[in-house]
Design an enzyme around this catalytic site. Structure first.
Site, short mmCIF file in Angstrom:
data_model
loop_
_atom_site.label_atom_id
_atom_site.label_comp_id
_atom_site.label_asym_id
_atom_site.label_seq_id
_atom_site.Cartn_x
_atom_site.Cartn_y
_atom_site.Cartn_z
CG HIS A 145 -7.09 14.78 55.47
ND1 HIS A 145 -7.73 15.81 54.79
CD2 HIS A 145 -7.11 15.16 56.78
CE1 HIS A 145 -8.09 16.75 55.65
NE2 HIS A 145 -7.73 16.38 56.86
CG HIS A 148 -4.37 15.05 44.09
ND1 HIS A 148 -4.31 16.42 44.06
CD2 HIS A 148 -5.67 14.75 44.41
CE1 HIS A 148 -5.50 16.93 44.35
NE2 HIS A 148 -6.34 15.93 44.57
CD GLU A 149 -7.32 11.43 43.98
OE1 GLU A 149 -7.96 11.38 45.06
OE2 GLU A 149 -7.50 12.32 43.14
CG HIS A 156 -7.67 13.59 48.81
ND1 HIS A 156 -8.03 14.73 49.49
CD2 HIS A 156 -7.77 13.88 47.48
CE1 HIS A 156 -8.32 15.68 48.61
NE2 HIS A 156 -8.17 15.18 47.39
#
Length: 685
Positions: A482, A475-476, A479
C-alpha cells in the site's frame, strides 16, 4: 578539525536518500527537533504574513506540498526518532521522548490553533479556484483537520483543549514505555530439563538461546510470542503454563511504576473531554465521522451480526476442546484459560494431524522472503534486490531496493524480523519517507518498513517459522505494498493515509495467500532436504484452515466491544477497569475468563495507537478482504489483470477518494458479508 554537522541538517548522502542510521547519534535528535520546530514556525510566519489574497497555491500548498530539506527537518527527525522508539529503543531514547513529547505536542497545538493560519485556510475553503479531485480532498482534509483540532473554539476552550491533548500525549507515551518494560522484564527461568516436557526441539533451542542472551544457565521463556506461544501450546507442565499465562495477562497490573490502570482511566476520560469540547457526545462520535462506518450504530450492527453468525459455532468449538481435555485428563477435569492452547492443539492433531511444528522445516525465513517477494512479482511484476549499502539501525534489519515491472525504481523496503530487548511486541508497518510529487514534477518514492517479532535462528538451525508467522509477514507486507505503490500528488493523502477501517484491507487481503496451494508450492521447501511441502500436508492445511475460526472471530469482536464501550461513554469513567472490561465484552466471550487478568492495560491499539474507537476496523476490513479475494478466486489467484485493477484502484490511490468509491471501482459493487461467512465455513457455498 572540521566541526561535525548534524546528519539531519544536510541532504542524506545515501542510496535513494535513505536515513543515515550509521551517522546518527543520540545527541542529534534534540538539536534537530528544536531546529525543526523553529524552521516550521518560520514557514508558517511566511505563509500568514503573505500580503496576497489567500489561495490554494499560496496557503494550502505552502503547508502540504512544500518538502524542501530546509522546512522538512521536523518531519524527517520525528519519523526516525519515533520509529526507533518502537523498534530499537533504550533508556536514553525513552528519556528524550519524555522530554520532547510535551514540546512537540505544544508545537502541534500552536499550529492547529493559529488564528491567522486558519483564517487563510477558511477563506480558501470558501473561495478557491477550480480544483482537481485530489486538491479538493486535500483542502477538505486540511480544513477539517484544523476544525477537529479546535480552530473554531473560543480562546478559553482552546487553552483547555491544549491542556487535554498535551496530557493525553504524555500518557500515551508512558503507557507504551510501561508496556515495553513490563513485557521485557519477565523471564521464566528453567534449570530442570524435565520442566521442558512436551516442548518440541525448536522451542527448547529458542529457550536455550534466550537464556544465553541473558547470561543464564538452562532455558529462558519470555513473553515474546516466539517463546510464549510454543510453551502454552506444547508444555505438559500445567503449573508453569499457569505461571506464564498469568504473567502475560497481568502485565502492567502490578503495584509498581509500570502499572497502567490509572493511565487507562485518564486516557479514556481525556479523550471523552476532548470530543465533548469539540461538540461531540462521545469520543467514538468524534472518531467515526472520518470512518467508513460513519457512526457507532453501524459499528455495533457489524459486531452484532458477527456475534449472531459466529457465536453458536464458537461455543461448540470451545465445548469440543473441553471434551478433549476431559477425555485425556478425566471427567472431573475443569479447563482453565492456560489450558486452552494446549488442548486445542491436541484436538487439532486428532482432527487434522497437523500443527505448526510439522510445517516449520518448510518455512525457512529466507525461503519465505523469496516466496513473499515472488508473490508480489507474480501479481504486480515488481522485484526486490537487497542493497547492503543502505544503512540500517540494527544488524537484524535487511534493506531492499524495489523495482517496478519496467525496471524503474519504485521504493526502498526495510524488513526487521526478530524480537530483541528494545523492540515492542507485535508487528507493524511504517514509513521513513512517504510518496509525493514535488513542484518540479518529480515522483518522490517511499521508504517503507515492516517490523515483526518472528522466530529467531538458533546456533544449529536457521529461522524456521510457523504458518501463523508466515501469515503475519504477508499481513505487514500487504501494508507495505500500500505504501510502495502510492502514486499521489500529496504525501498526506498517499499510501496508508486512508481511513482506519479501510487501511487493513491491503494487509488482510494478502493473508489469504497463506493457505493457497499454488502459493505454497513456490517457496515451501524443507530447509535440509529441499523437498517440497507434501501435497498431503497442504491438504491438511486447507482442511484445518477454519479450525477455531469462529472462536477467533469472537475474540476479535470482544476486543471491538471493549473498545467501543470505553469510547462511547458520555460521562466520566470512574469504575474499576477490570470489572468494566469483563462486562463490556461478555456477549462475545465464549471461554472462561480469569478474574485477575486485564487486557485493557496492555491494549496498545486503543490506548497508545491509532485504533481508539476503531478496533472494529479489523473485522470491517475482513468483510472487504474476503469479498476482494473472492474475485481472485474466480479469476485465478495470480491473475495479473485483477491484480492490476487492485493496484490501480486500491493500492496506488491512498486517500484521494472515499474508500467505498475506490472499492467499487475495483470490485464493481459494494461488498457483502457472504464471502467472509463462506470462507470461514459459517455459510454453505
Amino acid at each position: 578539525m572540521a566541526k561535525r554537522i548534524n546528519p539531519f541538517f544536510v541532504k542524506y548522502e545515501t542510496p535513494h536518500g535513505t536515513a543515515p542510521f550509521d551517522k546518527i547519534r543520540l545527541s542529534d535528535f534534540e538539536e534537530a527537533f528544536m531546529e525543526g520546530i523553529r524552521r516550521e514556525n518560520e514557514q508558517i510566519e511566511k505563509t500568514i504574513n503573505n500580503p496576497a489574497r489567500p489561495t490554494f497555491d499560496n496557503t494550502i500548498l505552502e503547508e502540504d506540498e512544500e518538502k524542501s530539506y530546509y522546512y522538512g527537518l521536523l518531519d524527517r527527525v520525528s519519523t526516525v526518532f519515533y520509529n526507533l522508539l518502537s523498534a530499537e529503543t533504550n533508556d536514553e531514547l525513552d528519556s528524550l521522548a519524555q522530554k520532547m513529547q510535551p514540546i512537540l505536542t505544544k508545537h502541534a497545538n500552536d499550529i492547529s490553533m493559529n488564528v491567522k493560519l486558519f483564517e487563510r485556510i477558511k477563506y480558501v475553503h470558501r473561495y478557491h479556484r477550480r480544483l482537481t479531485r485530489e486538491e479538493q480532498r486535500l483542502l477538505q482534509s486540511d480544513y477539517e483537520g484544523f476544525v477537529r483540532s479546535g480552530a473554531l473554539l473560543s480562546d478559553e476552550d482552546k487553552e483547555r483543549l491544549r491542556a487535554l491533548t498535551e496530557k493525553a500525549s504524555m500518557l500515551s507515551l508512558q503507557f507504551s514505555q510501561n508496556l515495553l518494560k513490563e513485557n521485557k522484564a519477565f523471564v521464566l527461568h528453567i534449570t530442570d530439563e524435565n520442566q521442558l516436557d512436551g516442548l518440541p526441539e525448536s522451542a527448547r533451542a529458542a529457550a536455550r538461546k534466550a537464556a544465553e542472551e541473558r547470561n543464564l544457565d538452562g532455558w529462558a521463556i519470555t513473553l515474546d510470542q516466539p517463546l510464549y506461544a510454543p510453551f502454552m501450546t506444547y508444555s505438559t507442565q500445567r503449573d508453569l503454563r499457569q505461571q506464564l499465562y498469568m504473567a502475560k495477562n497481568t502485565v502492567c497490573m502490578h503495584e509498581n511504576s509500570e502499572n497502567n490502570i490509572e493511565i487507562c482511566k485518564q486516557l479514556i476520560n481525556l479523550r471523552r473531554e476532548i470530543a465533548q469540547l469539540l461538540g461531540y457526545k462521545c469520543y467514538a462520535d468524534y472518531v467515526l465521522t472520518h470512518r467508513m462506518a460513519s457512526n457507532a450504530k453501524n459499528v455495533y450492527k457489524l459486531l452484532d451480526n458477527l456475534i449472531d453468525a459466529y457465536r453458536p459455532t464458537a461455543v461448540k468449538e470451545v465445548r469440543k476442546i473441553e471434551l478433549m481435555a476431559k477425555k485425556l485428563e478425566g471427567r472431573s477435569f475443569k479447563m482453565k484459560p492456560w489450558d486452552f492452547s494446549y488442548y486445542s492443539h491436541k484436538l487439532q492433531m486428532e482432527k487434522y494431524n497437523i500443527d505448526s511444528e510439522m510445517l516449520r522445516p518448510y518455512f525457512e525465513l529466507s525461503k519465505v522472503i523469496d516466496g513473499v517477494f515472488g508473490l508480489a512479482n507474480k501479481l504486480y511484476g515488481i522485484t526486490f534486490k537487497e542493497n547492503k549499502s543502505i544503512p540500517v539501525y540494527h544488524p537484524d534489519v535487511k534493506a531492499y531496493e524495489v523495482f517496478d515491472e519496467d525496471g524503474s525504481y519504485l521504493a526502498v523496503f526495510y524488513a526487521d524480523f526478530h524480537p530483541r530487548k528494545g523492540k515492542q511486541g507485535g508487528a507493524w508497518m511504517t514509513e521513513y519517507q512517504g510518496q509525493y510529487i514535488d513542484r518540479k514534477g518529480n515522483n518522490i518514492r517511499p521508504h517503507v518498513s515492516v517490523v515483526m517479532n518472528l522466530t529467531k535462528p538458533t546456533k544449529d538451525k536457521p529461522a524456521l517459522l510457523t504458518l501463523g508467522e508466515v501469515e503475519t509477514f504477508l499481513h505487514e507486507f500487504g501494508h507495505s505494498l500500500h505504501g510502495m505503490f502510492a502514486n499521489t500528488r500529496f504525501e498526506s493523502l498517499s499510501g496508508t493515509n486512508v481511513w482506519w477501517d479501510f487501511v487493513e484491507l491491503p494487509s488482510q487481503f494478502m493473508e489469504n495467500y497463506s493457505v493457497e496451494k499454488e502459493f505454497l508450492r513456490t517457496f515451501a521447501f524443507h530447509y535440509e532436504t529441499g523437498e517440497p511441502l507434501p501435497d498431503e500436508l497442504i491438504e491438511r492445511i486447507v482442511r484445518s484452515r477454519n479450525f477455531m475460526a469462529a472462536y477467533g472471530c469472537m475474540r476479535q469482536v470482544s476486543f471491538g466491544l471493549l473498545d467501543m464501550a470505553y469510547y462511547t461513554k458520555r460521562d466520566e469513567f470512574a469504575g474499576d477497569i477490570v470489572e468494566f472490561e469483563k462486562e463490556a465484552w461478555k456477549r462475545a466471550v465464549v471461554l472462561e475468563q480469569s478474574k485477575d487478568t486485564c487486557m485493557t492495560v496492555q491494549f496498545s491499539h486503543i490506548m497508545a495507537g491509532g485504533y481508539a474507537a476503531g478496533y472494529y476496523s479489523y473485522k470491517w476490513a475482513e468483510v472487504l478482504d474476503a469479498d476482494a479475494f473472492s474475485v481472485f478466486k474466480k479469476k485465478g489467484i495470480f491473475d495479473r489483470d485483477t491484480a492490476q485493477r487492485f493496484r490501480e484502484n486500491i493500492l496506488s490511490k491512498g486517500g484521494t477518494e472515499h474508500p467505498m468509491v475506490l472499492y467499487r471501482k475495483f470490485r464493481g459493487s459494494e461488498p457483502t458479508i457472504d464471502a467472509l461467512l463462506k470462507r470461514n465455513g459459517i455459510k454453505r457455498r
